[in-house]
Structure formats: structure tokens, C-alpha cells
Design an enzyme around this catalytic site. Structure first.
Site, PDB file in Angstrom:
ATOM      1  N   GLU A   1      -5.978   2.224  -0.837  1.00 33.82           N
ATOM      2  CA  GLU A   1      -4.638   2.356  -1.443  1.00 33.82           C
ATOM      3  C   GLU A   1      -3.861   1.053  -1.338  1.00 33.82           C
ATOM      4  OE1 GLU A   1      -4.089   3.820   2.854  1.00 33.82           O
ATOM      5  OE2 GLU A   1      -5.665   3.665   1.361  1.00 33.82           O
TER       6      GLU A   1
ATOM      7  N   ASN B   1      -4.237  12.962   0.196  1.00 30.63           N
ATOM      8  CA  ASN B   1      -5.605  13.459   0.003  1.00 30.63           C
ATOM      9  C   ASN B   1      -5.860  14.740   0.796  1.00 30.63           C
ATOM     10  OD1 ASN B   1      -6.596  11.512  -1.817  1.00 30.63           O
ATOM     11  ND2 ASN B   1      -7.020  10.072  -0.162  1.00 30.63           N
TER      12      ASN B   1
ATOM     13  N   ASP C   1      -6.301  10.417  -6.530  1.00 32.14           N
ATOM     14  CA  ASP C   1      -6.713   9.510  -7.606  1.00 32.14           C
ATOM     15  C   ASP C   1      -5.630   9.393  -8.667  1.00 32.14           C
ATOM     16  OD1 ASP C   1      -9.082   9.115  -6.308  1.00 32.14           O
ATOM     17  OD2 ASP C   1     -10.295  10.354  -7.656  1.00 32.14           O
TER      18      ASP C   1
ATOM     19  N   ASP D   1       0.843  -1.190   0.000  1.00 29.99           N
ATOM     20  CA  ASP D   1       0.000   0.000   0.000  1.00 29.99           C
ATOM     21  C   ASP D   1       0.883   1.246   0.000  1.00 29.99           C
ATOM     22  OD1 ASP D   1       0.876   0.425   2.579  1.00 29.99           O
ATOM     23  OD2 ASP D   1      -1.113   0.309   3.491  1.00 29.99           O
TER      24      ASP D   1
END
Length: 427
Positions: free
Chosen positions: A351, A315, A324, A307
Site C-alpha cells: 500500500e 483487508n 484492491d 501509504d
């Protein structure tokens, strides 16, 4: 008018380039008038059936003789004794010529075949004048009349050889089934055989109901295309008759459009909408399939899970659009690298990503993960800059279930995260 019947026939005789008198019973023809071109091809006398077969070979829009499956119909065609009149295109060597051909029955045995040279415009006018008719013709490969009581096929019309006067067929339906089986894809042989059994057709069509089924069938180019085989009982007014109209409808384009649409929905059901990788459910299925296959073949199977470190900060600081972008870019990089190593990658959630690597042992899996970790660390993401990832890898044990393997790989990733991140841990 200063014309009488004699002068009219004299004038017709001048206009017509070639005249053959044919005898159906003796299967012969004799030239009453010809030219150098036709004399070179047909001579002045010979077998009428052979002449018509040669004629069809040279007038087919697609040479029927080029197709091993369909050329058999030339040998099974009828007597060509019916009256017909049409413009045709004839190919001789590399050259094309255009003719008007007419056949007139003189009596029960003899006919007159008249051929007049014309130009391309007349041919085009006839063959393309009725666009609606052409659309209808293009929808089927051929049609045929079948008499189940007398076991006969007749009145065959092949749209792919529409320039040919092939309008008769003299062959038993039982023999036709054997011939046409060679044109059907092997996967559909059993279905074709069962659905064309006379008794099956009679039971299906006893109430004048149309029956049909779809299959793959070879066209004149030898390519298998999707078709619909349609059988419809013809109402002759006699309940003792059992005459069928058989049509092969070309549904290839529409069938492929449907298949392509279904594949789009299949992709949506199996793939993550953001990264285009396999979704959680599909990657689980990939693991189950790979486990079964590798164990039966005695091969190792490994998992890789990773991840993005501190992805929440991406974010929070740069916004979800930037997040994204990071997910899509990282997914593409990881997928391209892992697929070259024989691994299938999916988005596990958020993620987090999971790869299933069939035929890869634990040591090789660790080396692959370490190389991917370095690649991700070296990437520079627009706006965000550099990021790192943490990895867990395991080799699935011999008697381990998929659920147990998932639990171990998840723990290996957890250890990598809590061991300082940006590292690979073997579980």
C-alpha cells in the site's frame, strides 16, 4: 456472315471515340478522330510524352503529381511505345469518366492510340475481378527492374497508380538512388545509401540470395509508412548479367501491429498490474533519469512517499477485493493530481507509493503532499468509507545518491506514521 474486313474496320472506326497516331522518334501525336472532351484537353497535335503525362495525371487513382517525391517519375518514364490495353478511370474537374485505352505499334516509330468511352461496370470488372491479384498488388508500393551492369532501371510498376499505363522507365540506377532518397525518412538515409550501393548489392546477391531491409518511406499522400525494400537477382542464364528485381513491400499495418503488441508487453514489464502505475523497478529508473537531468539543468528534484493508514484492517474487515478497490481508486486520484504538478507516481510495494517530482522544491513538495492528503481523507470509498494516508517528502540533496534519497524518504514516512498518521513530514 455478311461482313468483310473493310466493313469490320468501318464499324470499329464508328465505335472508337478517339484515335491518335503517335511518333516516338519526333515525340509527336496527331488526332485522326477525337471528341470535344479530348480536344479540349489535348488539342489535335502536340508532344506525345506531354500528352501521356497529362493523361496519367488525370487517370491516377491518387494523382501522382500531388506527390513532390513521386512526380519526378513522370519526367523519367519511357517512350510508351509498348502495346497495352486496359480500362481506366479519368478525372476531369469534378467529374469521372471511364474509357478503354489500347495502344498498337504500327512500326518502329509509330503507334496508334485508341480510346473508347465505356461504363463504370467494365472498369470495376477489370480492376476488381481478380481479388487475389489485388491483394498481392496492395502489398507493395512499386516494383522495378534494375540492370547494375548497364546502370539502368526499367519496367516500373506503381501499384498506387495502377490505373496508369506507366510501365516503362528510362533512368540510370545511380540517378534513381538520388531521386528515391527524397522519399526515404531522413533517419534511414545512411542505411539506404549503403545498402543500395551497386558493389554492396553484387556482394550480397552473388549467390542469388535475396537481401532486404525495413525503413520508413513516403507514400503518394506524403505520409511515412513502414516498408521493406527487397532486392532479388534475376537468373538470366548469363553469369555476366546482373539484373535485379526491386520491390517496395508495404508492411506498415503488420509492423504497427507488432509494435502495439510489444508496447503491451512493455507496459506489463514497467507497470503494476493492479493500479496501472509504474512498478518498483520503473520508478527507480525514473528517479535515476530525473536526477541526472535535473542536476545537469540546475533544477531541484523532490520525492513524495505515502501509504494507507491501517490498510491491514481494510483487508481483514472488508476483504481483499475491497482492499484492491481502495488501492486502485486511491492510485487514480493520486496519479491524476500529482501528474498535474509534474510528478511521476509509482507503486513502491503493497500500500506504499513513491512519486518523483522534477523541478519541484521542498516547500512546494510539502504543499502538494498536504493537498493530496486532504483529498484522500475526503474520499469516500464504497463499502470501506473514509481512509487516511501518511506522507514523507524530501528534496534530494546536491551530491545525494538515489539510494541515500530512498533511505531519507523512507525515514520521513516512518516518522509520519509514528507521529500520529494522517500527516506530512519533511525528511
Amino acid at each position: 456472315m455478311d461482313l468483310d474486313l473493310k466493313k469490320v474496320f468501318e464499324r470499329i472506326s464508328e465505335i472508337v471515340d478517339v484515335v491518335y497516331i503517335t511518333n516516338i522518334e519526333s515525340d509527336t501525336y496527331v488526332s485522326l478522330k477525337d471528341n470535344e472532351r479530348f480536344r479540349e484537353i489535348f488539342g489535335t497535335t502536340g508532344s506525345y510524352r506531354k500528352m501521356m503525362n497529362i493523361f496519367m495525371e488525370n487517370t491516377a487513382g491518387k494523382a501522382i503529381t500531388d506527390s513532390k517525391q513521386y512526380s519526378v517519375f513522370l519526367q523519367e518514364s519511357g517512350s510508351f511505345k509498348d502495346r497495352f490495353s486496359k480500362n481506366v478511370k479519368m478525372r476531369i474537374g469534378e467529374n469521372e469518366f471511364f474509357y478503354h485505352m489500347s495502344n498498337y505499334c504500327l512500326d518502329d516509330k509509330n503507334s496508334a492510340l485508341l480510346i473508347t468511352e465505356t461504363d463504370e461496370s467494365e472498369y470495376i470488372l477489370e480492376t476488381h475481378g481478380d481479388e487475389k491479384a489485388n491483394v498481392i498488388r496492395s502489398a507493395y508500393l512499386f516494383s522495378m527492374v534494375v540492370d547494375l551492369v548497364s546502370d539502368k532501371c526499367s519496367s516500373m510498376d506503381m501499384s498506387e497508380t495502377s490505373d496508369n499505363p506507366l510501365n516503362e522507365l528510362d533512368i540510370a540506377f545511380s540517378q534513381w538512388r538520388t531521386i528515391i532518397l527524397n522519399m526515404i525518412h531522413p533517419d534511414f538515409h545512411e542505411k539506404f545509401t549503403s545498402h543500395t550501393e551497386p558493389e554492396y548489392l553484387k556482394s550480397c546477391l552473388k549467390d542469388n540470395i535475396t537481401t532486404s531491409f525495413e525503413c520508413l518511406m513516403a507514400n503518394l499522400d506524403g505520409e511515412f509508412i513502414w516498408v521493406k525494400l527487397i532486392f532479388n537477382r534475376v537468373d538470366t542464364g548469363n553469369s555476366e548479367d546482373f539484373t535485379l528485381l526491386f520491390i517496395v513491400e508495404n508492411i506498415h499495418d503488420s509492423h504497427m501491429r507488432i509494435i502495439n503488441e510489444l508496447r503491451k508487453y512493455e507496459e506489463k514489464a514497467n507497470c503494476d498490474s493492479l493500479t496501472a502505475l509504474y512498478n518498483h523497478g520503473r520508478i527507480e529508473s525514473e528517479l535515476s533519469s530525473a536526477l541526472s537531468k535535473c542536476r545537469s539543468e540546475g533544477k531541484p528534484i523532490s520525492l513524495i512517499m505515502f501509504d494507507i493508514d491501517h490498510f491491514k484492517r481494510v483487508n481483514d474487515i472488508f476483504g481483499h477485493a475491497a482492499g484492491d478497490y481502495v488501492l486502485k481508486t486511491l492510485s487514480k486520484t493520486a496519479d491524476e493530481y500529482l501528474s498535474s504538478c509534474g510528478c511521476v507516481l509509482g507503486r513502491w510495494g503493497g500500500e506504499e507509493f513513491l512519486g518523483v517530482c522534477a523541478g519541484v522544491n521542498e516547500d512546494d513538495m510539502y504543499s502538494t503532499a498536504e493537498e493530496l492528503r486532504k483529498k484522500i481523507e475526503a474520499l469516500e470509498f464504497e463499502t470501506v468509507g473514509h481512509i487516511t494516508s501518511s506522507f514523507g517528502v524530501i528534496s534530494v540533496k546536491e551530491n545525494e545518491t538515489a539510494a541515500e534519497a530512498f533511505e531519507r524518504i523512507d525515514k520521513a514516512l516512518y516518522d509520519a506514521k509514528h507521529g500520529g498518521r494522517n500527516r506530512v513530514v519533511i525528511g
